[in-house]
Design a protein around this motif. Sequence first.
Motif, PDB file in Angstrom:
ATOM      1  N   TYR A 149       0.836  -1.202   0.000  1.00 49.22           N
ATOM      2  CA  TYR A 149       0.000   0.000   0.000  1.00 49.22           C
ATOM      3  C   TYR A 149       0.871   1.252   0.000  1.00 49.22           C
ATOM      4  N   THR A 150       2.017   1.176   0.677  1.00 51.65           N
ATOM      5  CA  THR A 150       2.965   2.281   0.633  1.00 51.65           C
ATOM      6  C   THR A 150       3.441   2.523  -0.791  1.00 51.65           C
ATOM      7  N   HIS A 151       3.627   1.463  -1.571  1.00 52.32           N
ATOM      8  CA  HIS A 151       4.009   1.645  -2.974  1.00 52.32           C
ATOM      9  C   HIS A 151       2.904   2.370  -3.765  1.00 52.32           C
ATOM     10  N   LEU A 152       1.629   2.100  -3.445  1.00 53.60           N
ATOM     11  CA  LEU A 152       0.558   2.856  -4.101  1.00 53.60           C
ATOM     12  C   LEU A 152       0.679   4.337  -3.765  1.00 53.60           C
ATOM     13  N   LEU A 153       0.964   4.635  -2.507  1.00 47.06           N
ATOM     14  CA  LEU A 153       1.137   6.025  -2.095  1.00 47.06           C
ATOM     15  C   LEU A 153       2.348   6.662  -2.771  1.00 47.06           C
ATOM     16  N   GLN A 154       3.421   5.892  -2.902  1.00 44.40           N
ATOM     17  CA  GLN A 154       4.616   6.426  -3.570  1.00 44.40           C
ATOM     18  C   GLN A 154       4.334   6.734  -5.037  1.00 44.40           C
ATOM     19  N   LYS A 155       3.569   5.870  -5.687  1.00 47.51           N
ATOM     20  CA  LYS A 155       3.214   6.135  -7.086  1.00 47.51           C
ATOM     21  C   LYS A 155       2.473   7.463  -7.199  1.00 47.51           C
ATOM     22  N   ALA A 156       1.525   7.690  -6.288  1.00 46.64           N
ATOM     23  CA  ALA A 156       0.772   8.949  -6.309  1.00 46.64           C
ATOM     24  C   ALA A 156       1.677  10.134  -5.994  1.00 46.64           C
ATOM     25  N   TRP A 157       2.595   9.963  -5.042  1.00 43.71           N
ATOM     26  CA  TRP A 157       3.516  11.033  -4.664  1.00 43.71           C
ATOM     27  C   TRP A 157       4.421  11.417  -5.842  1.00 43.71           C
ATOM     28  N   LEU A 158       4.921  10.418  -6.537  1.00 40.15           N
ATOM     29  CA  LEU A 158       5.832  10.694  -7.656  1.00 40.15           C
ATOM     30  C   LEU A 158       5.109  11.334  -8.839  1.00 40.15           C
ATOM     31  N   GLN A 159       3.798  11.141  -8.940  1.00 40.83           N
ATOM     32  CA  GLN A 159       3.042  11.863  -9.952  1.00 40.83           C
ATOM     33  C   GLN A 159       3.112  13.363  -9.710  1.00 40.83           C
ATOM     34  N   GLN A 160       3.138  13.743  -8.438  1.00 40.05           N
ATOM     35  CA  GLN A 160       3.180  15.153  -8.076  1.00 40.05           C
ATOM     36  C   GLN A 160       4.600  15.670  -7.871  1.00 40.05           C
ATOM     37  N   HIS A 161       5.543  14.750  -7.634  1.00 44.17           N
ATOM     38  CA  HIS A 161       6.932  15.129  -7.405  1.00 44.17           C
ATOM     39  C   HIS A 161       7.817  14.247  -8.293  1.00 44.17           C
ATOM     40  N   PRO A 162       7.827  14.487  -9.600  1.00 43.24           N
ATOM     41  CA  PRO A 162       8.540  13.593 -10.536  1.00 43.24           C
ATOM     42  C   PRO A 162      10.040  13.536 -10.239  1.00 43.24           C
ATOM     43  N   TYR A 163      10.594  12.362 -10.500  1.00 44.32           N
ATOM     44  CA  TYR A 163      12.030  12.158 -10.342  1.00 44.32           C
ATOM     45  C   TYR A 163      12.538  11.490 -11.599  1.00 44.32           C
ATOM     46  N   ALA A 164      13.492  12.117 -12.268  1.00 39.48           N
ATOM     47  CA  ALA A 164      14.019  11.584 -13.527  1.00 39.48           C
ATOM     48  C   ALA A 164      15.152  10.608 -13.243  1.00 39.48           C
ATOM     49  N   ALA A 165      14.845   9.333 -13.254  1.00 40.29           N
ATOM     50  CA  ALA A 165      15.861   8.294 -13.021  1.00 40.29           C
ATOM     51  C   ALA A 165      16.472   7.906 -14.358  1.00 40.29           C
ATOM     52  N   ASP A 166      17.282   8.803 -14.910  1.00 44.96           N
ATOM     53  CA  ASP A 166      17.772   8.597 -16.266  1.00 44.96           C
ATOM     54  C   ASP A 166      19.199   8.074 -16.333  1.00 44.96           C
ATOM     55  N   THR A 167      19.781   7.707 -15.209  1.00 45.17           N
ATOM     56  CA  THR A 167      21.074   7.018 -15.198  1.00 45.17           C
ATOM     57  C   THR A 167      20.948   5.808 -14.277  1.00 45.17           C
ATOM     58  N   PRO A 168      21.833   4.823 -14.398  1.00 48.76           N
ATOM     59  CA  PRO A 168      21.765   3.672 -13.495  1.00 48.76           C
ATOM     60  C   PRO A 168      21.840   4.060 -12.017  1.00 48.76           C
ATOM     61  N   LEU A 169      22.647   5.058 -11.683  1.00 49.56           N
ATOM     62  CA  LEU A 169      22.745   5.460 -10.289  1.00 49.56           C
ATOM     63  C   LEU A 169      21.469   6.139  -9.817  1.00 49.56           C
ATOM     64  N   ASP A 170      20.891   6.993 -10.653  1.00 52.03           N
ATOM     65  CA  ASP A 170      19.616   7.610 -10.297  1.00 52.03           C
ATOM     66  C   ASP A 170      18.536   6.546 -10.090  1.00 52.03           C
ATOM     67  N   ALA A 171      18.528   5.531 -10.951  1.00 49.23           N
ATOM     68  CA  ALA A 171      17.551   4.449 -10.814  1.00 49.23           C
ATOM     69  C   ALA A 171      17.747   3.699  -9.500  1.00 49.23           C
ATOM     70  N   ALA A 172      19.013   3.533  -9.091  1.00 50.21           N
ATOM     71  CA  ALA A 172      19.290   2.865  -7.816  1.00 50.21           C
ATOM     72  C   ALA A 172      18.800   3.702  -6.647  1.00 50.21           C
ATOM     73  N   LEU A 173      18.970   5.015  -6.736  1.00 49.74           N
ATOM     74  CA  LEU A 173      18.481   5.894  -5.662  1.00 49.74           C
ATOM     75  C   LEU A 173      16.957   5.838  -5.578  1.00 49.74           C
ATOM     76  N   LEU A 174      16.305   5.869  -6.736  1.00 53.08           N
ATOM     77  CA  LEU A 174      14.849   5.768  -6.743  1.00 53.08           C
ATOM     78  C   LEU A 174      14.401   4.441  -6.152  1.00 53.08           C
ATOM     79  N   GLY A 175      15.039   3.344  -6.570  1.00 48.41           N
ATOM     80  CA  GLY A 175      14.680   2.035  -6.034  1.00 48.41           C
ATOM     81  C   GLY A 175      14.908   1.950  -4.542  1.00 48.41           C
ATOM     82  N   THR A 176      15.956   2.592  -4.043  1.00 47.66           N
ATOM     83  CA  THR A 176      16.234   2.561  -2.610  1.00 47.66           C
ATOM     84  C   THR A 176      15.192   3.352  -1.845  1.00 47.66           C
ATOM     85  N   TRP A 177      14.772   4.483  -2.394  1.00 46.93           N
ATOM     86  CA  TRP A 177      13.707   5.277  -1.766  1.00 46.93           C
ATOM     87  C   TRP A 177      12.394   4.493  -1.735  1.00 46.93           C
ATOM     88  N   LEU A 178      12.062   3.860  -2.847  1.00 47.10           N
ATOM     89  CA  LEU A 178      10.819   3.089  -2.910  1.00 47.10           C
ATOM     90  C   LEU A 178      10.854   1.879  -1.985  1.00 47.10           C
TER      91      LEU A 178
END
Length: 310
Positions: A149-178
Amino acid sequence: MRFLLLIVLHVAASAGAFAATVEIVPGVDDTGRATALWREMIRKRLPAADFRAIEHLEKPLTAGEAAWAALIHSRAAPWEKEAPALAQVFRPLAPPAARIVLGNRGGEDAFTHDPHTIGFDLERLQAIYGDAAKPENTARIDRFFRHEYTHLLQKAWLQQHPYAADTPLDAALLGTWLEGMGNWYSMSDGWRATDGRESGKARETLAILVPRFVARLAALACATESDAKRLMADHSMGRFDRKWGALTAALWIEQEASVSDNALRNFVLAGPEGVWALAKRHVEPSLSPVLEEIRAAEVLCRGKRSDGQD
């Protein structure tokens, strides 16, 4: 447990302000065939050949799987009451409605599909955790609901606060936050901290995971896409105590949550970039400069990628 007390307090504070519905729907029909919705859910997760192999199986629920389904149905009302508390750290987001689909092939024990849909694979729940009637499995399925359910909330949050995970390291940071936040909800009592001090189990695990966390981020700073896939394989999948990204972050969050009711809220507000600050607060002082070197290396490699030099 501290967490359950906070839930009661938050629900009481928000009673009447928001409501959430939890709808449970079958992912298997009376003939044992997967429903169209369940097929759609697992099609996204499986290689094409694996999906075709199970798409049309006739596999009615076993007695054990039906027992897990009954357990989940019994938790729907408590989960509806708990949803507003889980949404508090994402305020002002309202708690989303949740559609929970119960299938028995091709999924994870628990996973999300879209901004409102959670899947439970009853076959995997039975295979991994045994009889649904075991006392510990009620607490376990509640933790899984909080995680997803927290992942559902995160999906909604990221709709309002987009994060561009456009490098492998950025993707790792996003995955760690999620997954750091999700795994915080998944942890059983043995992982919990007291007054900022990690449990013995957590301490032993962090001794293994923290050097791996730093080493993997360093490798991801300039990684190719194929290398990144290999480096991220056990970031948040596989054995729980070997999830170098998700569990490491969850255990750090837990240390802070054991002394501050604002720890999760602060982690949400910091977003994926806040993983750097979280790590810097918890790694050994000798590793702190390494984190800065990783960030600097990633900037250089990002520039090379944009110039077409990789």
